[in-house]
Design a protein around this motif. Structure first.
Motif, short mmCIF file in Angstrom:
data_model
loop_
_atom_site.label_atom_id
_atom_site.label_comp_id
_atom_site.label_asym_id
_atom_site.label_seq_id
_atom_site.Cartn_x
_atom_site.Cartn_y
_atom_site.Cartn_z
N ALA A 42 0.83 -1.21 0.00
CA ALA A 42 0.00 0.00 0.00
C ALA A 42 0.86 1.26 0.00
N LEU A 43 2.02 1.19 0.67
CA LEU A 43 2.90 2.37 0.71
C LEU A 43 3.44 2.68 -0.68
N TYR A 44 3.78 1.65 -1.43
CA TYR A 44 4.28 1.87 -2.79
C TYR A 44 3.15 2.30 -3.72
N ARG A 45 1.97 1.74 -3.50
CA ARG A 45 0.82 2.15 -4.30
C ARG A 45 0.46 3.61 -4.00
N LEU A 46 0.54 3.99 -2.74
CA LEU A 46 0.26 5.38 -2.37
C LEU A 46 1.27 6.33 -2.99
N ALA A 51 2.15 10.34 -7.12
CA ALA A 51 2.92 10.84 -8.26
C ALA A 51 2.02 11.05 -9.47
N LEU A 52 1.12 10.09 -9.71
CA LEU A 52 0.19 10.22 -10.83
C LEU A 52 -0.72 11.43 -10.64
N ASN A 53 -1.21 11.60 -9.42
CA ASN A 53 -2.13 12.71 -9.13
C ASN A 53 -1.47 14.07 -9.33
N HIS A 54 -0.17 14.13 -9.06
CA HIS A 54 0.54 15.41 -9.15
C HIS A 54 1.32 15.56 -10.46
N GLY A 55 1.11 14.62 -11.38
CA GLY A 55 1.75 14.73 -12.68
C GLY A 55 3.25 14.55 -12.66
N ASP A 78 -10.08 0.54 11.53
CA ASP A 78 -11.42 0.04 11.86
C ASP A 78 -12.17 -0.47 10.64
N ASN A 79 -12.04 0.23 9.52
CA ASN A 79 -12.78 -0.21 8.33
C ASN A 79 -11.90 -0.49 7.12
N GLY A 80 -10.57 -0.42 7.30
CA GLY A 80 -9.67 -0.76 6.22
C GLY A 80 -9.49 0.32 5.17
N SER A 81 -9.95 1.52 5.45
CA SER A 81 -9.82 2.61 4.48
C SER A 81 -8.42 3.22 4.52
N VAL A 82 -8.00 3.76 3.37
CA VAL A 82 -6.70 4.41 3.27
C VAL A 82 -6.91 5.81 2.71
N PHE A 83 -6.26 6.78 3.35
CA PHE A 83 -6.43 8.18 2.95
C PHE A 83 -5.11 8.76 2.46
N LEU A 84 -5.16 9.49 1.36
CA LEU A 84 -4.01 10.17 0.80
C LEU A 84 -4.35 11.65 0.69
N GLU A 85 -3.60 12.47 1.39
CA GLU A 85 -3.83 13.92 1.40
C GLU A 85 -5.28 14.23 1.75
N GLY A 86 -5.83 13.46 2.68
CA GLY A 86 -7.17 13.69 3.17
C GLY A 86 -8.29 13.02 2.39
N THR A 90 -9.02 4.24 -1.13
CA THR A 90 -9.01 2.79 -0.95
C THR A 90 -9.25 2.06 -2.27
N ARG A 91 -10.26 2.46 -3.01
CA ARG A 91 -10.58 1.79 -4.28
C ARG A 91 -9.52 2.07 -5.34
N GLU A 92 -9.03 3.31 -5.40
CA GLU A 92 -8.03 3.67 -6.41
C GLU A 92 -6.74 2.88 -6.23
N LEU A 93 -6.41 2.54 -4.99
CA LEU A 93 -5.17 1.81 -4.73
C LEU A 93 -5.16 0.43 -5.36
N ARG A 94 -6.34 -0.16 -5.57
CA ARG A 94 -6.43 -1.53 -6.05
C ARG A 94 -6.64 -1.65 -7.56
N THR A 95 -6.57 -0.53 -8.27
CA THR A 95 -6.73 -0.60 -9.72
C THR A 95 -5.45 -1.12 -10.36
N GLU A 96 -5.57 -1.67 -11.56
CA GLU A 96 -4.41 -2.17 -12.28
C GLU A 96 -3.45 -1.04 -12.63
N LYS A 97 -4.00 0.14 -12.91
CA LYS A 97 -3.16 1.28 -13.26
C LYS A 97 -2.24 1.64 -12.10
N THR A 98 -2.80 1.68 -10.89
CA THR A 98 -1.99 2.01 -9.72
C THR A 98 -1.00 0.90 -9.42
N GLY A 99 -1.44 -0.35 -9.56
CA GLY A 99 -0.55 -1.48 -9.31
C GLY A 99 0.63 -1.49 -10.25
N GLU A 100 0.38 -1.20 -11.51
CA GLU A 100 1.44 -1.14 -12.51
C GLU A 100 2.43 -0.04 -12.17
#
Length: 228
Positions: A42-46, A51-55, A78-86, A90-100
């Motif tokens: 998750a840390l590498y995906r984040l 990086a993708l979000n900021h171009g 508690d619910n397994g959610s992950v927050f980036l810059e607020g 969670t869902r975006e982290l598991r996409t193939e694009k993010t994984g790649e």
């Protein structure tokens, strides 16, 4: 297998390729043991998603490493959610694009070094279950028990395809298999922390095993160490 001789919190590392089931197994064991949980992927995906979000160009390893050092992230246990810059990503982290993208940035030594201290900080009492690709070889080389969970590329692609289909993502099995094989090649051949089992790891092939059968094997190993 190394047993601690001091007061350091015990660590169970579960490494392996994508789709081997290590995330499911790690989460279940952490909950069962009452230990802390580290999803290093998750840390590498984040990092990649930020990086993708900021171009930021993913080929610029120095820029990505700086980003990794200053990630604004939060895990909701508690619910397994992950927050980036607020934002809940969670869902975006598991996409193939993010994984790649994560697989690409994880190959950079500077990025891995930037995230190393963050990962080791998760090691606190009563113990830690660490899920990743180099947990037992680099991050926690003195782990109490090391497991390398794997499965055939075809089976891992099938699992991932079913997962994506269930989430409504349009793709094909052949496309997923191609991505799995490409990621395996990149992860196992990279210069920085290649995906290989630790010399003292228990290697488990989950191709023909149920989750419960994998859990039972690891439970038995933990029982021999009197940690459960």
């Amino acid at each position: 297998m190394t047993v601690f001789k001091d007061q350091t919190a015990p660590v169970l590392t579960i490494d392996g390729p994508s789709g081997s089931g290590k995330g499911t197994v790690s989460t279940m064991l952490a909950r069962e043991l009452g230990w802390h949980f580290l999803d290093s992927g998750a840390l590498y995906r984040l990092t990649a998603l930020c990086a993708l979000n900021h171009g930021i160009d993913l080929d610029q390893d120095a820029d990505v490493a700086v980003l990794a050092e200053h990630l604004d992230i939060r895990f909701d246990v508690d619910n397994g959610s992950v927050f980036l810059e607020g934002d809940d990503v969670t869902r975006e982290l598991r996409t193939e694009k993010t994984g790649e993208a994560a697989s690409r940035v994880a190959a950079y030594p500077a990025v891995r070094q930037a995230l190393l201290a963050r990962q080791r900080a998760f090691r606190v009492e009563p113990g830690l279950v660490a899920d990743g690709r180099d947990m037992g070889t680099v991050v926690f080389p003195d782990a109490t028990l090391k497991v390398f969970l794997t499965a055939s590329s075809e089976e891992r692609a099938r699992r991932r395809y079913e997962q994506l289909k269930g989430s409504g993502v349009a793709t094909s099995y052949d496309e997923v298999l191609s991505e799995v094989m490409a990621r395996d090649e990149r992860d196992s051949s990279r210069a920085a922390s290649p995906l290989v089992p630790a010399e003292d790891a228990r290697i488990l092939d989950s191709t023909h095993l149920t989750v419960e059968e994998v859990l039972e094997t690891i439970r038995a190993d933990l029982g021999k160490l009197s940690l459960r």
